[in-house]
Write an enzyme that holds these catalytic residues in place. Structure first.
Site, PDB file in Angstrom:
ATOM      1  N   HIS A 147       0.821  -1.223   0.000  1.00 28.29           N
ATOM      2  CA  HIS A 147       0.000   0.000   0.000  1.00 28.29           C
ATOM      3  C   HIS A 147       0.853   1.271   0.000  1.00 28.29           C
ATOM      4  CE1 HIS A 147      -2.855   2.947   1.827  1.00 28.29           C
ATOM      5  NE2 HIS A 147      -3.759   2.233   1.157  1.00 28.29           N
ATOM      6  N   GLU A 193       1.545  -6.569   3.164  1.00 23.47           N
ATOM      7  CA  GLU A 193       0.159  -6.637   3.636  1.00 23.47           C
ATOM      8  C   GLU A 193      -0.164  -8.107   3.858  1.00 23.47           C
ATOM      9  OE1 GLU A 193      -2.536  -4.488   0.959  1.00 23.47           O
ATOM     10  OE2 GLU A 193      -0.915  -3.112   0.481  1.00 23.47           O
ATOM     11  N   SER A 197      -4.871  -5.132  -0.699  1.00 25.12           N
ATOM     12  CA  SER A 197      -6.047  -4.264  -0.762  1.00 25.12           C
ATOM     13  C   SER A 197      -6.689  -4.212  -2.137  1.00 25.12           C
ATOM     14  CB  SER A 197      -5.679  -2.856  -0.310  1.00 25.12           C
ATOM     15  OG  SER A 197      -4.715  -2.298  -1.170  1.00 25.12           O
ATOM     16  N   HIS A 225      -6.917  -5.188   5.776  1.00 23.74           N
ATOM     17  CA  HIS A 225      -8.073  -5.888   5.201  1.00 23.74           C
ATOM     18  C   HIS A 225      -8.286  -7.279   5.790  1.00 23.74           C
ATOM     19  CE1 HIS A 225      -8.757  -2.725   2.274  1.00 23.74           C
ATOM     20  NE2 HIS A 225      -7.440  -2.639   2.210  1.00 23.74           N
TER      21      HIS A 225
HETATM   22  C1  LIG Z   1      -6.733   1.575   3.883  1.00 21.20           C
HETATM   23  C2  LIG Z   1      -5.358   1.050   4.034  1.00 21.20           C
HETATM   24  C3  LIG Z   1      -4.436   1.704   4.846  1.00 21.20           C
HETATM   25  C4  LIG Z   1      -4.686   3.043   5.456  1.00 21.20           C
HETATM   26  O1  LIG Z   1      -5.565   2.986   6.503  1.00 21.20           O
HETATM   27  P1  LIG Z   1      -6.485   4.263   6.818  1.00 21.20           P
HETATM   28  O2  LIG Z   1      -6.943   4.051   8.182  1.00 21.20           O
HETATM   29  O3  LIG Z   1      -7.565   4.242   5.791  1.00 21.20           O
HETATM   30  O4  LIG Z   1      -5.601   5.466   6.660  1.00 21.20           O
HETATM   31  C5  LIG Z   1      -3.231   1.081   5.049  1.00 21.20           C
HETATM   32  N1  LIG Z   1      -2.910  -0.079   4.451  1.00 21.20           N
HETATM   33  C6  LIG Z   1      -3.767  -0.699   3.633  1.00 21.20           C
HETATM   34  C7  LIG Z   1      -3.368  -1.984   3.002  1.00 21.20           C
HETATM   35  C8  LIG Z   1      -5.004  -0.145   3.387  1.00 21.20           C
HETATM   36  O5  LIG Z   1      -5.840  -0.742   2.529  1.00 21.20           O
END
Ligand SMILES: *Cc1c(COP(=O)(O)O)cnc(C)c1O
Length: 411
Positions: A147, A193, A197, A225
């Protein structure tokens, strides 16, 4: 050179600024990459009101339908009544409000870590935590599809950056071998991750942990996620894999399955103590609205009840049902189930046209394009919620059959 008159300079600068930005917007438009906000006149949910259209929403990360849940609303109301709206300053400056500590204790239990620390967003958690842990002289190795906030945090750190092929432990091992002769006494931090996402696929966490232990590296796993969806207590994919004690840094967001807003880092008390001292997005930023923490804690508490477990089960039933429908339509699926199902259309204009055709059928499923995903890999990113009904899945399937180009041929 003759000096320009003051008026000409002012106007020249103003026009130059506006024209330059307008030209870049036109370039984005021509490339099919321009984005715009869609104002809603209703709360987040599976049905949202946009202008005079009521849209069926398949684009939210509110996987459990908690964003507008009565229990979470009540927790937030109660918190507002007791703690007010604003936190006043950074938690280090003017004292740290009770709801943050309550939520942190709940998150640490939920994740099976010794401690947890809230940030105003997941983005702030990443960009504060990574540069606190590593810097020049260290090495960060990122999954290629990590991300944006993980990439930005790594860049901000000043550490040397390397990227391994997406979910490819063999490529990670190649880079770890490369670091062995170059790291000196520097640290090596691997970042991935757990549920990706934009692709909905799962990181091979067991193999990553084996590698990082073999090479003496650290591992940070972003569970944005996965939190609330995977594992026995719904703590995430790390919990499901039984790896909680072997991963240095777990990151969560409170704004997705947990229905609220904020980010969290979960790990050892020493890590958390260190971040309280060194994470700039925590130290130099006003603490979040305490009601957001109270709502997230209510979500974590809900997940420990039979009704919470039933809610998660409903999501997974919807995932299975929708995967079957997509398979029948002929589109490839990620190997393992997750509530994120990408329909990769490739060319940006094709994805935009498909999203527009779906919107005309009252379905909200926007095109995801570069730079969120690589160029030429534009897609519809379909996300499911426990709150979707079977009839709504049918409505989506019918619309997809009409709005999508023919699926790729299997070879
Ligand atoms: C949405 C997301 C974030 C950021 O989180 P927020 O609370 O929306 O700022 C970080 N990492 C991944 C993989 C995301 O999908």
């Amino acid at each position: 050179m003759a000096p320009r008159s003051r008026a000409a300079l002012d106007f020249g600068d103003v026009d130059g600024f506006e024209q330059r930005l307008a030209r870049r917007l036109e370039e984005l438009q021509a490339a099919g990459l321009r984005r715009a906000l869609l104002p809603l006149r209703s709360a987040q949910g599976t049905r949202v009101q946009a202008g005079d259209r009521r849209l069926l929403n398949f684009s939210s990360n509110d996987y459990l339908g908690l964003a507008n849940n009565p229990g979470l609303r009540e927790a937030a109301h109660k918190s507002l009544g007791e703690w007010g709206v604003g936190a006043g300053a950074s938690r280090l400056l003017c004292g740290s409000l009770g709801p943050f500590h309550d939520a942190e204790a709940a998150l640490a239990r939920f994740k099976g870590t010794g401690a947890a620390l809230l940030f105003s967003t997941g983005f702030a958690a990443a960009t504060g935590t990574i540069p606190a842990m590593v810097g020049p002289g260290d090495i960060v190795i990122l999954d290629r599809l990590a991300h944006a906030c993980l990439v930005d945090g790594a860049r901000l750190s000043g550490a040397r950056l390397r990227v391994f092929r997406h979910n490819d432990p063999a490529d990670l091992e190649r880079i770890l071998r490369w670091t062995a002769s170059r790291r000196g006494d520097g640290a090596v931090l691997i970042i991935t991750e757990s549920v990706f996402s934009m692709d909905g696929d799962l990181a091979p966490l067991g193999e990553l942990v084996m590698l990082k232990e073999r090479f003496g590296a650290w591992l940070m796993v972003d569970e944005a996620h996965a939190t609330g969806l995977f594992g026995e207590g719904f703590g995430g994919l790390v919990q499901q894999a039984g790896l909680s004690g072997r991963i240095e840094v777990q990151m969560a967001t409170l704004g997705k399955a947990l229905g609220s807003a904020g980010g969290a880092i979960c790990g050892s008390p020493t890590l958390i103590d260190f971040l309280i001292n060194r994470a700039r997005s925590l130290v130099y930023s006003t603490a979040p609205v305490p009601a957001a923490a109270a709502a997230a804690k209510a979500a974590v508490d809900f997940l420990a009840t039979p009704a919470g477990a039933a809610r998660v089960r409903r999501l997974w039933n919807n995932v299975a049902a929708m995967r079957e429908r997509i398979r029948i339509l002929g589109w490839p699926l990620p190997p393992a189930p997750s509530p994120i199902i990408p329909i990769i259309l490739g060319e940006e204009h094709v994805a935009v046209a498909a999203a527009t055709a779906l919107r005309e059928r009252d379905i909200l499923l926007p095109a995801v394009r570069h730079p969120t995903v690589p160029r030429g890999r534009a897609r519809l990113r379909l996300t499911l919620s426990a709150a979707h009904t079977e009839a709504e899945l049918d409505q989506l399937t019918d619309a997809l059959a009409r709005a999508l180009p023919p699926p790729p041929r299997h070879d």
